[in-house]
Design an enzyme around this catalytic site. Structure first.
Site, PDB file in Angstrom:
ATOM      1  N   LEU A 192       0.826  -1.198   0.000  1.00 54.33           N
ATOM      2  CA  LEU A 192       0.000   0.000   0.000  1.00 54.33           C
ATOM      3  C   LEU A 192       0.865   1.253   0.000  1.00 54.33           C
ATOM      4  O   LEU A 192       1.813   1.361   0.788  1.00 54.33           O
ATOM      5  CB  LEU A 192      -0.896   0.001   1.245  1.00 54.33           C
ATOM      6  CG  LEU A 192      -1.580   1.324   1.622  1.00 54.33           C
ATOM      7  CD1 LEU A 192      -2.571   1.751   0.547  1.00 54.33           C
ATOM      8  CD2 LEU A 192      -2.264   1.206   2.980  1.00 54.33           C
ATOM      9  N   SER A 193       0.550   2.210  -0.873  1.00 56.61           N
ATOM     10  CA  SER A 193       1.174   3.531  -0.871  1.00 56.61           C
ATOM     11  C   SER A 193       2.695   3.401  -1.047  1.00 56.61           C
ATOM     12  O   SER A 193       3.152   2.935  -2.080  1.00 56.61           O
ATOM     13  CB  SER A 193       0.797   4.273   0.414  1.00 56.61           C
ATOM     14  OG  SER A 193       1.117   5.630   0.318  1.00 56.61           O
ATOM     15  N   ALA A 194       3.504   3.789  -0.052  1.00 54.45           N
ATOM     16  CA  ALA A 194       4.950   3.594  -0.171  1.00 54.45           C
ATOM     17  C   ALA A 194       5.275   2.119  -0.352  1.00 54.45           C
ATOM     18  O   ALA A 194       6.212   1.765  -1.074  1.00 54.45           O
ATOM     19  CB  ALA A 194       5.648   4.150   1.063  1.00 54.45           C
TER      20      ALA A 194
END
Length: 383
Positions: A138-140
């Site tokens: 998720l995300s980073a």
């Protein structure tokens, strides 16, 4: 200033994570660990040899335990019998516990955080006899997933990028902001060249890639869905015209060449979609940036990768047959022709009726359930 900028790359820390029946256990001594990461792992009781290992990477300011508790990965591991590795960033590497997806030294093959994650997979393969590996984040963690798929296509058979970024989009904090918003526009070949440059001598099969993005995400703009799709379709040798366009759970879903898929989660902000409940397609617990959207992304990743059964999956780096006259078997709606419909093996008659009503399918058409890796209608049986 760098610390303040990195804070904008974060997702908010989870508070009061849901209690899980089990928790990931820390593993030490998994290799030289040049990225200085911590390794946590969940192994279902009685796991047989030959089952896959899934890597699941948290977002900024999160940690392995909370991400494991809320995303549903451990429940799926119990159901479908695979182990899960949860890498954990340390604040000594990044003040906000972000995986450094924008640092070249941490995303190159054979160095930094990327090598640390690969060493976690190697350790799990030795411990559990796993023959295949998959990675998601998720995300980073999604940005680092892109890096792992580019740098280690010989290790991972599939990936799931959730609110993430293309590989090679950034090489600094400042350029990371541009990648996130408004996004960076490159041609499919330019993006694909970045993937190929990560391991120039590699000529084998590349991983299947599932890309998830909320249409209301103001942190990672939706343009990144297109750029990621272009990057991995080009790297995987297919074009940018979808072979399948349908809806899954009410959300637009497209499949390209059977190796790349995209989900656009209408109205979702920055986060990972879950669907709390006890149904077979449900998982997860809402928390900050773990969002109840009535669709469990982890479940659909397992389905797309083809590890939702009890048989050992095809090992990484080997080929699998392609259906001779029909599309690949994965679909939550129905795929096929006007006279024959084909679905993944776990759909029920009741589900078929429900999907028919929702999507306008003629449920009087014969429905066949096909085994994993099917090559012909002979591998399928009528529902």
């Amino acid at each position: 200033m760098a610390v303040l900028l990195l804070a904008a790359l974060s997702v908010v820390a989870m508070s009061s994570p849901a209690r899980a029946a089990a928790t990931p256990q820390e593993v030490t001594g998994f290799g030289s660990n040049p990225g200085n990461l911590r390794m946590f792992r969940y192994v279902p009781p009685g796991l047989a040899g030959g089952r896959p290992v899934v890597v699941a990477m948290h977002g900024c300011t999160q940690n392995a335990a909370a991400y494991a508790a809320n995303t549903g990965w451990m429940r799926l591991a119990d159901t479908y019998k695979f182990s899960v590795v949860f890498p954990q960033q340390q604040t000594t590497n990044n003040m906000n516990a972000c995986f450094n997806w924008f640092e070249a030294g941490d995303t190159r093959r054979g160095s930094g955080e990327a090598l640390s994650v690969k060493q976690m997979v190697d350790r799990t393969k030795r411990d559990n006899g796993s023959t295949s590996a998959y990675v998601s984040g998720l995300s980073a963690g999604g940005g680092m997933t892109s890096a792992m798929l580019a740098a280690y296509p010989d290790v991972f058979s599939g990936g799931g990028i959730i609110a993430g970024l293309p590989y090679g989009c950034a090489n600094s904090v400042a350029s990371a902001f541009t990648c996130m918003s408004p996004g960076v526009n490159k041609s499919p070949k330019e993006w694909g060249d970045k993937v190929r440059a990560a391991f120039p001598s590699y000529s084998g099969r590349r991983p299947k890639v599932s890309i998830w993005q909320g249409t209301a995400d103001s942190t990672v703009k939706t343009m990144n869905t297109t750029e990621l799709m272009e990057q991995f379709t080009n790297a995987n040798g297919t074009d940018q015209t979808p072979d399948t366009t349908d809806t899954v759970g009410g959300y637009p879903h497209r499949v390209y060449g059977g190796t790349v898929e995209t989900y656009q989660i209408t109205g979702m902000g920055h986060g990972q979609p879950v669907d709390p409940g006890t149904g077979p397609a449900q998982c997860g617990t809402p928390a900050p940036y773990i969002l109840d959207m009535n669709i469990c992304s982890a479940y659909h990743l397992v389905r797309f990768w083809g590890i939702d059964d009890s048989a050992p999956p095809t090992p990484t780096g080997t080929s699998t047959p392609t259906p001779s006259s029909t599309p690949p078997p994965y679909s939550d709606t129905v795929i096929g022709t006007a006279t024959d419909h084909y679905v993944a093996r776990r759909i029920t008659a009741a589900e078929y009726t429900k999907l028919g009503a929702a999507h306008g399918y003629n449920t009087s058409v014969p429905l066949y359930q096909c085994t994993a890796g099917w090559t012909d209608k002979a591998d399928c049986s009528p529902l």
